[in-house]
Design an enzyme around this catalytic site. Sequence first.
Site, short mmCIF file in Angstrom:
data_model
loop_
_atom_site.label_atom_id
_atom_site.label_comp_id
_atom_site.label_asym_id
_atom_site.label_seq_id
_atom_site.Cartn_x
_atom_site.Cartn_y
_atom_site.Cartn_z
CB CYS A 147 -0.96 0.09 1.18
SG CYS A 147 -2.16 -1.23 1.21
NE ARG B 134 4.65 1.77 0.25
CZ ARG B 134 5.52 1.41 1.17
NH1 ARG B 134 6.80 1.45 0.90
NH2 ARG B 134 5.11 0.99 2.34
CD1 TRP C 78 0.11 -6.51 -2.52
CD2 TRP C 78 -0.25 -6.78 -0.34
NE1 TRP C 78 0.45 -7.80 -2.20
CE2 TRP C 78 0.25 -8.00 -0.88
CE3 TRP C 78 -0.55 -6.73 1.02
CZ2 TRP C 78 0.45 -9.13 -0.09
CZ3 TRP C 78 -0.36 -7.85 1.79
CH2 TRP C 78 0.14 -9.04 1.23
CG ASN D 180 0.90 0.66 4.41
OD1 ASN D 180 0.58 -0.52 4.24
ND2 ASN D 180 2.16 1.06 4.43
N GLY D 181 -1.39 -0.96 6.36
CA GLY D 181 -1.20 -1.77 7.57
C GLY D 181 -2.45 -2.58 7.86
CD GLU E 220 16.67 -14.86 -4.54
OE1 GLU E 220 15.84 -15.08 -3.65
OE2 GLU E 220 16.55 -13.92 -5.36
CE LYS F 43 14.03 -12.68 -7.32
NZ LYS F 43 14.53 -12.23 -6.08
CD GLU G 278 9.74 -12.14 -6.24
OE1 GLU G 278 9.45 -11.16 -5.59
OE2 GLU G 278 10.93 -12.44 -6.51
CG HIS H 84 17.18 -38.37 0.92
ND1 HIS H 84 17.48 -39.63 1.39
CD2 HIS H 84 18.36 -37.73 0.79
CE1 HIS H 84 18.80 -39.74 1.57
NE2 HIS H 84 19.36 -38.59 1.20
CE LYS I 115 12.07 -3.71 -4.19
NZ LYS I 115 12.76 -4.91 -4.71
O1 M6R Z 1 12.72 -5.32 1.83
P1 M6R Z 1 13.12 -6.68 2.28
O2 M6R Z 1 14.45 -7.08 1.76
O3 M6R Z 1 13.06 -6.84 3.78
O4 M6R Z 1 12.04 -7.65 1.66
C1 M6R Z 1 12.02 -9.00 1.98
C2 M6R Z 1 11.18 -9.78 0.99
O5 M6R Z 1 9.85 -9.37 1.04
C3 M6R Z 1 11.71 -9.63 -0.43
O6 M6R Z 1 13.04 -10.04 -0.52
C4 M6R Z 1 10.89 -10.47 -1.42
O7 M6R Z 1 11.06 -11.82 -1.16
C5 M6R Z 1 11.31 -10.09 -2.83
N1 M6R Z 1 10.17 -9.73 -3.59
C6 M6R Z 1 12.00 -11.19 -3.54
O8 M6R Z 1 12.38 -10.87 -4.82
#
Ligand code: M6R
Length: 611
Positions: A2, A28, A74, A100-101, A489, A493, A496, A512, A606
């Site tokens: 948000c 956001r 969001w 927001n929140g 990771e 990626k 996402e 396993h 984000k």
């Molecule tokens: O701002 P931050 O690094 O604390 O955010 C953590 C995660 O929300 C962030 O890394 C998220 O997993 C990304 N979208 C990954 O690409």
Amino acid sequence: MCGIIAFLGNRDNAGKIVVDGLKKLEYRGYDSFGFAEKIGDKIRVSKSVGKISEFKETAKTFAKTNLAFGHTRWATHGKVNRVNAHPHASADSKVVVVHNGIVENHADLRKMLEKKGVKFVSETDTEVIPNLIADFLRKNSPREAVRKTAQKLVGRFAFVAAIAGESKLFAARNGSPLILGIEKFYPKSDEKLLAKVDGSAFFIGSDVPAFLDFTHDVVYLDDGELVEIEESPTKDHFHGHFFEIASGRPIKKRVISIDLKASRAEKGDFTHFMLKEIFEQKETITRALNQDEKQIERVAELIRRSFGTFFIGCGTAGKVCATAEYLFAKIARRHVNVIFGSEFDTQEAFLTDRTLLIAVSQSGETADILEAYKIAKQKKVKTVGVVNVAGSSVARQSDVVLPVNAGVEKAVASTKATTAQLAILTLLAFTVAGKPEEGKRVLAEAASSINDFLNPRYSAHLEKIARKIKNVESLYIIGKGADYPMALEAAIKLQEVSYIHAEGFAAGELKHGPLALITKGTPLIAFVPMGKFRADVLSNVAEVKARGGRIIGVSPKNDELFDEWIRVPAVGAAQPIVNIIPIQLLAYHLAVLRKNNPDLPRNLAKSVTVK
Ligand code: M6R
């Protein structure tokens, strides 16, 4: 999670300023958006489902007004629809709010207000806020009504409120970011703490890019604080007054001038921010290494002296932290604990004033990290923030800050911040081992190799591979040692932005259980190292190949088992940094080929400022 922006000042195009600001905050949240404008004694609300960037303005869109505020959502409580979009008004239309929140006690507050006859129209938790303010307004001044409302709310929040008939804006913060921007701030007194600031116009944003075109003089609101913005009695400028929510007492805040250049982000010639940010890794590793040596040594000493070091992060940052376990074991011969931010509260039993908490966060606003910090403070745990956004909550709350220096990262999928964070943790491991110079050399070599291999030809090679696998249902990634968290990771990626089901495993774990998922043509991305673990990982690869898997090997050296080879340089301890870069590119190309917007993946935002 948000985005909020508000404007009150000496211009009559407040609505346009707010909508332009919202476009800069789209990362956001992009489920729906809306804005409110003061028109005479009324507040007009306009809202819509969809992305603010797709909003078509006409000559009639905006009123002539100097007060407006807006929101890009969001969704947390309530479906994505127009009714649930912000701003929300009180039932009597007198109070309008963006938020927001999460209001955790919204159900109780709603019941209480319903008993008083208030009719709710949305499914959101937010709608209790304007209605509570309206209720308090019966017996209180506007500021007191807002303050008392903020006091009643349980949970992390930031909200902006306006009251019909008042040329004022109110904003309160408890857990979610809110920053005040002051245009033509005067008299200039950056050094002083001020209870009242003067300016020609005021902005309130959940992030500074919202108003950077206008000013770089800002005040960061802290938790439990409220600001009231009003016109001066002479009607030629505006005031901002700061108060404590709990007591209503005035408080003093510092005006900070932020570095404009570092806070701007434009796409330039790139089609997407994600691609631009991937390519920026040619220089961001070098920038990450540009640390104050004394600070790095200070953190290294804190690690050496601590009785238990915890690395915490969420999502990608959590995977970066997970590499620390391997890097510190190998380079510094030291055990460190790694846990996701949201799980840190399960470790309370081990926390003392000799514990060290190192939080890795791009935004520095992630709620799970800030919750962990609360516990850390209670237990007198020392904190170190490895943070990209200067001035963020994590940066301000940390005892020591190691800046990531990656520059603004706009795409929701983290890329350049990730590798910069990896570089810092690697350097830290070398420093703890008493070999900072060796660390810098290894990382500088990696940075220069990135400069060589990361070019349009390399990207085209990844696009070719992406074309071959773009229609698969699932794909898997394996790695050993620090490449294992990189496999996790890589999966994030790919999930996402490509929306393909992707999962990462420790290479030796496949047999396993997950091996059962492999059928003819299932892609397996394998991080295949040089050195002593190469044979182990290759035998895990062979097990997949034998079952029809299509092998995409990421390695400095080709192998006959590979159907596709993604060449990466051999860079020793910095290997995770160079290994993840081609997967970022692969994910990017898959997203584009599958017609997804890699910058704004569905359902995500984000910075995640809710628990
Ligand atoms: O701002 P931050 O690094 O604390 O955010 C953590 C995660 O929300 C962030 O890394 C998220 O997993 C990304 N979208 C990954 O690409």
